[in-house]
Write an enzyme that holds these catalytic residues in place. Structure first.
Site, PDB file in Angstrom:
ATOM      1  N   HIS A  22       0.830  -1.206   0.000  1.00  0.00           N
ATOM      2  CA  HIS A  22       0.000   0.000   0.000  1.00  0.00           C
ATOM      3  C   HIS A  22       0.866   1.259   0.000  1.00  0.00           C
ATOM      4  CE1 HIS A  22      -3.715   2.290   1.139  1.00  0.00           C
ATOM      5  NE2 HIS A  22      -2.813   3.091   1.668  1.00  0.00           N
ATOM      6  N   GLU A  23       1.829   1.314   0.910  1.00  0.00           N
ATOM      7  CA  GLU A  23       2.662   2.516   1.010  1.00  0.00           C
ATOM      8  C   GLU A  23       3.575   2.661  -0.201  1.00  0.00           C
ATOM      9  OE1 GLU A  23       1.728   4.632   3.004  1.00  0.00           O
ATOM     10  OE2 GLU A  23       0.501   3.336   4.284  1.00  0.00           O
TER      11      GLU A  23
ATOM     12  N   HIS B   9       1.787   4.600  -2.838  1.00  0.00           N
ATOM     13  CA  HIS B   9       1.932   6.045  -2.635  1.00  0.00           C
ATOM     14  C   HIS B   9       3.320   6.524  -3.057  1.00  0.00           C
ATOM     15  CE1 HIS B   9      -1.829   6.873  -0.599  1.00  0.00           C
ATOM     16  NE2 HIS B   9      -1.600   5.986   0.342  1.00  0.00           N
TER      17      HIS B   9
ATOM     18  N   GLU C 249      -4.575   7.753  -3.234  1.00  0.00           N
ATOM     19  CA  GLU C 249      -5.067   6.501  -2.660  1.00  0.00           C
ATOM     20  C   GLU C 249      -5.383   5.479  -3.750  1.00  0.00           C
ATOM     21  OE1 GLU C 249      -5.661   4.270   0.819  1.00  0.00           O
ATOM     22  OE2 GLU C 249      -4.753   6.242   0.454  1.00  0.00           O
TER      23      GLU C 249
END
Length: 495
Positions: A260-261, A264, A290
């Site tokens: 997830h990170e 980003h 997101e």
């Protein structure tokens, strides 16, 4: 190019550099700062915010804006973003901006203590102060004409420009019935995947997390991985750092937080270097941001093809961990259950977590809910929406860091990101019909390359809605996401 444009962009470059330094202080606070430094760090953050606010409201900026003539479309977009930021910053008194920075810096540590102790009372006085300050900021922005005169909309505009609470509520209203119906069908199914069980050593989890970050395109020459209570990504351009967390009984927490990170971080790393330290040199909105993390985490990282590869990697790292077949592992990764924690929620439940927080925030800022009543309101709503009672505050209103640092209006962008990700995934699959063959080998480069080309390289050059429509070939709506969820989970649960 006029001299005014040149001078403004040179001034802006220094302001952007100082903002990156402020961000690095925040990263340090979450990862390495000694606990005893919290009060001092609050003063440091207030001081640098005072400097930044003074620069962002410097009368010379207004003068340069009035005289600047951009050399091209990118210059014109940069001027529009500077003008927007200048107006918003000028609407907020310097005293208030510095006080918010100071209080939220200290509040972060108080929240962490309260969470560790399961002690809501320890956090409430601080949260009341944060809410009051942020509400004052929202009112100042609304009085200046932002958010169509509504304080909460003015705050939302910080994170998703041009979005409104009414518009988001309409999207959520259309999403909720299909999500709830799917959840009820899944929970009533005859077949349920086995949960993951066992002990997975921290050092081995982190080693595999690094491999996952590499697979999704993270540039280690411009980043690093550290541990934090609440995983996050920090920075832009050539210094973009990620964090994860480790629970030795729950490796998916580490693995999917990392992916997830990286979504980003890869966005920030992929932005055209010509935009470095300019208003175009960061992601255009939190919803778009997101979308990059959620498509990596879910549509790609939890796909059948990629989880089959991950199953092999986990067996190589941890040995026999109790799930023998890749297909059974795919179902376990995508297991649906009514858990407490948003960041650990499955794809079916995740948006319901966001809808709850969105409604609570709106009630707080409309005066319908007092901070002192927030825990009861949270617990009542959670039991109604998820069918289970909150067992401890750390699993309830103390689980997220966002409110302690004043990020009101931020939560709904998570669900918007899911909506955008659904649209991007549909377009990506149409463009890359052989994508699963690469994912089955742990190679996400076709997908991450598509995202860089279609979304990430532009940074702030295009408006959010324009960016998603250009990437997908159609305007964003919730349909592709809901269709994807229903097809995926009805197959997994044989509905």
């Amino acid at each position: 190019m006029t001299a005014a444009f040149h001078d403004l962009m040179a001034f802006q470059r220094e302001t952007e550099a100082l903002a990156q330094i402020a961000g690095r202080l925040g990263w340090d606070q979450e990862t390495m700062m000694p606990a005893g430094a919290a009060q001092q760090r609050g003063e440091e953050m207030a001081a640098i915010e005072g400097v930044l606010h003074a620069r962002r409201t410097d009368p010379r900026v207004g003068d340069w804006l009035a005289r600047a003539e951009p050399p091209d479309a990118a210059g014109a977009r940069a001027l529009s973003l500077i003008a927007r930021a200048y107006g918003r910053n000028a609407a907020v008194p310097a005293r208030l901006a510095s006080e918010i920075a100071r209080v939220t810096s200290v509040a972060q540590g108080i929240w962490a203590e309260a969470r560790a102790r399961d002690d809501v009372a320890h956090f409430l006085p601080t949260l009341e102060r944060v809410v009051a300050l942020v509400h004052e900021r929202g009112q100042a922005l609304a009085a200046a004409g932002y958010g169509q005169g509504d304080a909460y909309d003015a705050l939302l505009d910080d994170y998703e420009p041009e979005a409104t609470a009414e518009g988001i509520a309409a999207i959520f209203g259309r999403m909720r019935p299909r999500l709830v119906a799917l959840r009820e069908a899944i929970l009533g199914a005859d077949r349920h995947p086995a949960p993951l069980a066992g002990h997975f050593a921290e050092v081995r989890q982190l080693g595999l997390a690094r491999d996952l970050a590499t697979a999704f395109g993270y540039d280690w020459t411009r980043g690093r991985l550290d541990l934090a209570v609440h995983p996050f990504s920090s920075g832009s351009g050539n210094d973009v750092r990620i964090t994860t967390r480790v629970v030795e009984a729950e490796p998916f927490n580490c693995f999917y937080s990392t992916i997830h990170e990286v979504g980003h971080a890869a966005y920030e790393q992929a932005i055209d270097q010509a935009h470095l330290l300019t208003p175009l040199g960061a992601g255009v909105s939190m919803g778009v941001h997101e979308s990059q993390s959620r498509i990596c985490e879910n549509q790609l990282g939890r796909s059948r093809a990629f989880t089959h590869w991950l199953h092999r990697q986990m067996r190589a790292v941890f040995g026999d961990f109790g799930i023998a077949s890749p297909e059974a592992f795919y179902r376990t990764v995508n297991r649906v259950q009514s858990g407490f924690i948003r960041t650990e929620a499955d794809e079916v439940h995740y948006n319901l977590h966001i809808m709850m927080r969105f409604d609570l925030e709106r009630d707080l800022f409309a005066g319908r809910l007092a901070v002192s009543d927030l825990e009861d309101a949270w617990n009542t709503r959670f039991a109604r929406d998820f069918g289970v009672a909150v067992d401890r505050p750390a699993h309830g209103m103390l689980q997220d860091v966002h409110w302690s640092v004043g990020l009101f209006g931020y939560f709904p962008t998570y669900a918007l990101g899911n909506v955008y990700a659904g649209c991007l995934h549909e377009a990506m699959r149409a463009d890359l019909p052989d994508l699963d063959a690469a994912l089955a080998e742990g190679d996400a480069r076709p997908a991450t390359g598509w995202l860089r080309e279609k979304v990430q390289r532009f940074g702030g050059l295009l408006r959010p809605a324009e960016l998603i429509e250009r990437a997908c070939g159609f305007a964003a709506d919730e349909g592709p996401l809901l269709d994807y969820l229903e097809a995926k989970f009805r197959a997994i649960y044989a509905l």
